[in-house]
Design a protein around this motif. Sequence first.
Motif, PDB file in Angstrom:
ATOM      1  N   ASP A  66       0.909  -1.229  -0.021  1.00  0.00           N
ATOM      2  CA  ASP A  66       0.026   0.001   0.086  1.00  0.00           C
ATOM      3  C   ASP A  66       0.804   1.259   0.184  1.00  0.00           C
ATOM      4  O   ASP A  66       0.530   2.127  -0.659  1.00  0.00           O
ATOM      5  CB  ASP A  66      -0.807   0.140   1.158  1.00  0.00           C
ATOM      6  N   ILE A  69       2.156   2.094  -3.557  1.00  0.00           N
ATOM      7  CA  ILE A  69       1.173   2.401  -4.515  1.00  0.00           C
ATOM      8  C   ILE A  69       0.762   3.708  -4.044  1.00  0.00           C
ATOM      9  O   ILE A  69       0.220   4.570  -4.926  1.00  0.00           O
ATOM     10  CB  ILE A  69      -0.242   1.430  -4.284  1.00  0.00           C
ATOM     11  N   ARG A  70       0.691   4.218  -2.777  1.00  0.00           N
ATOM     12  CA  ARG A  70       0.066   5.432  -2.315  1.00  0.00           C
ATOM     13  C   ARG A  70       0.986   6.526  -3.003  1.00  0.00           C
ATOM     14  O   ARG A  70       0.739   7.403  -3.213  1.00  0.00           O
ATOM     15  CB  ARG A  70       0.291   5.488  -0.801  1.00  0.00           C
ATOM     16  N   LEU A  83      -2.513  -4.166 -12.004  1.00  0.00           N
ATOM     17  CA  LEU A  83      -2.129  -5.205 -11.064  1.00  0.00           C
ATOM     18  C   LEU A  83      -1.535  -6.231 -11.919  1.00  0.00           C
ATOM     19  O   LEU A  83      -2.269  -7.209 -12.439  1.00  0.00           O
ATOM     20  CB  LEU A  83      -3.189  -5.523  -9.841  1.00  0.00           C
ATOM     21  N   GLU A  87      -1.892 -10.713  -6.997  1.00  0.00           N
ATOM     22  CA  GLU A  87      -2.924 -10.123  -6.271  1.00  0.00           C
ATOM     23  C   GLU A  87      -4.093 -11.103  -6.493  1.00  0.00           C
ATOM     24  O   GLU A  87      -4.797 -11.086  -7.562  1.00  0.00           O
ATOM     25  CB  GLU A  87      -3.024  -8.712  -6.780  1.00  0.00           C
ATOM     26  N   ARG A  91      -7.556  -8.728  -2.612  1.00  0.00           N
ATOM     27  CA  ARG A  91      -6.839  -7.670  -2.752  1.00  0.00           C
ATOM     28  C   ARG A  91      -7.233  -6.452  -3.779  1.00  0.00           C
ATOM     29  O   ARG A  91      -6.788  -5.331  -3.510  1.00  0.00           O
ATOM     30  CB  ARG A  91      -5.165  -8.245  -2.988  1.00  0.00           C
ATOM     31  N   LEU A  95      -7.532  -2.486  -2.539  1.00  0.00           N
ATOM     32  CA  LEU A  95      -6.796  -1.360  -3.235  1.00  0.00           C
ATOM     33  C   LEU A  95      -8.099  -0.461  -4.092  1.00  0.00           C
ATOM     34  O   LEU A  95      -7.650   0.772  -4.071  1.00  0.00           O
ATOM     35  CB  LEU A  95      -6.035  -1.956  -4.350  1.00  0.00           C
ATOM     36  N   THR A  98      -9.471   1.616  -1.046  1.00  0.00           N
ATOM     37  CA  THR A  98      -8.187   2.277  -0.560  1.00  0.00           C
ATOM     38  C   THR A  98      -7.895   3.686  -1.546  1.00  0.00           C
ATOM     39  O   THR A  98      -7.947   4.536  -0.902  1.00  0.00           O
ATOM     40  CB  THR A  98      -7.148   1.717  -0.110  1.00  0.00           C
TER      41      THR A  98
END
Length: 218
Positions: A66, A69-70, A83, A87, A91, A95, A98
């Motif tokens: 995370d 990716i953030r 992705l 994954e 998942r 994502l 999120t």
Amino acid sequence: MSVVVKICGLSTCDTLEAAVAAGADMVGFVFFPASPRHVGLDVAADLGKQVADRAAKVALTVDASDALIRDVVEILRPDLLQLHGHESPQRVRALKQTFGLPVMKAIPVATAADLAVLPAYAAVADRILFDARPPKDATRPGGLGTPFDWELLRDLDLALPFMVSGGIHAGNVAEALRVTRAGGVDVSSGVEHAPGTKDPDMIRSFIRAARASEELMT
């Protein structure tokens, strides 16, 4: 039928400009150190600004945290997360929740049995990318220049938009689209003269060939 054309693994200003100027719908940036197409966050920031709103920006990660990716989302401001690892459907869903971005999940294909996972991913992803399954000793999951048997996707009943990748180039993109009836194509090694080194002329030729193939799909 309009075909979505994605040029993936871009890492320089000139090749990115060639892709966007030639009419690529999506441009992809790889955030995976094992790939020769990997870009750092500083480079990605500059390339993202260069794209502006002329094409959709796609951030490709492989089993990323995370936190990574953030960072990518903050720097690149992608329109789509790709992705390309192992994954799980759970998942993918997490994502999406999120980061609030649509997700394209890559599914490696070698035999019909590989499509068994499709319903689970189709229930949570926004797009599906079918790519060739890499050899067991491969160090990365894609960009290997190897096609899979496109006949496996013939008459595929999938409501979700999907793209094909793996060993596609200007010389065979029309056949890939004719067989699979995919809504898009994703190319990386097929527009390179060396691993990780894109060729502007090959990019332009690929996009022309993909556009020409649209007439065959109507």
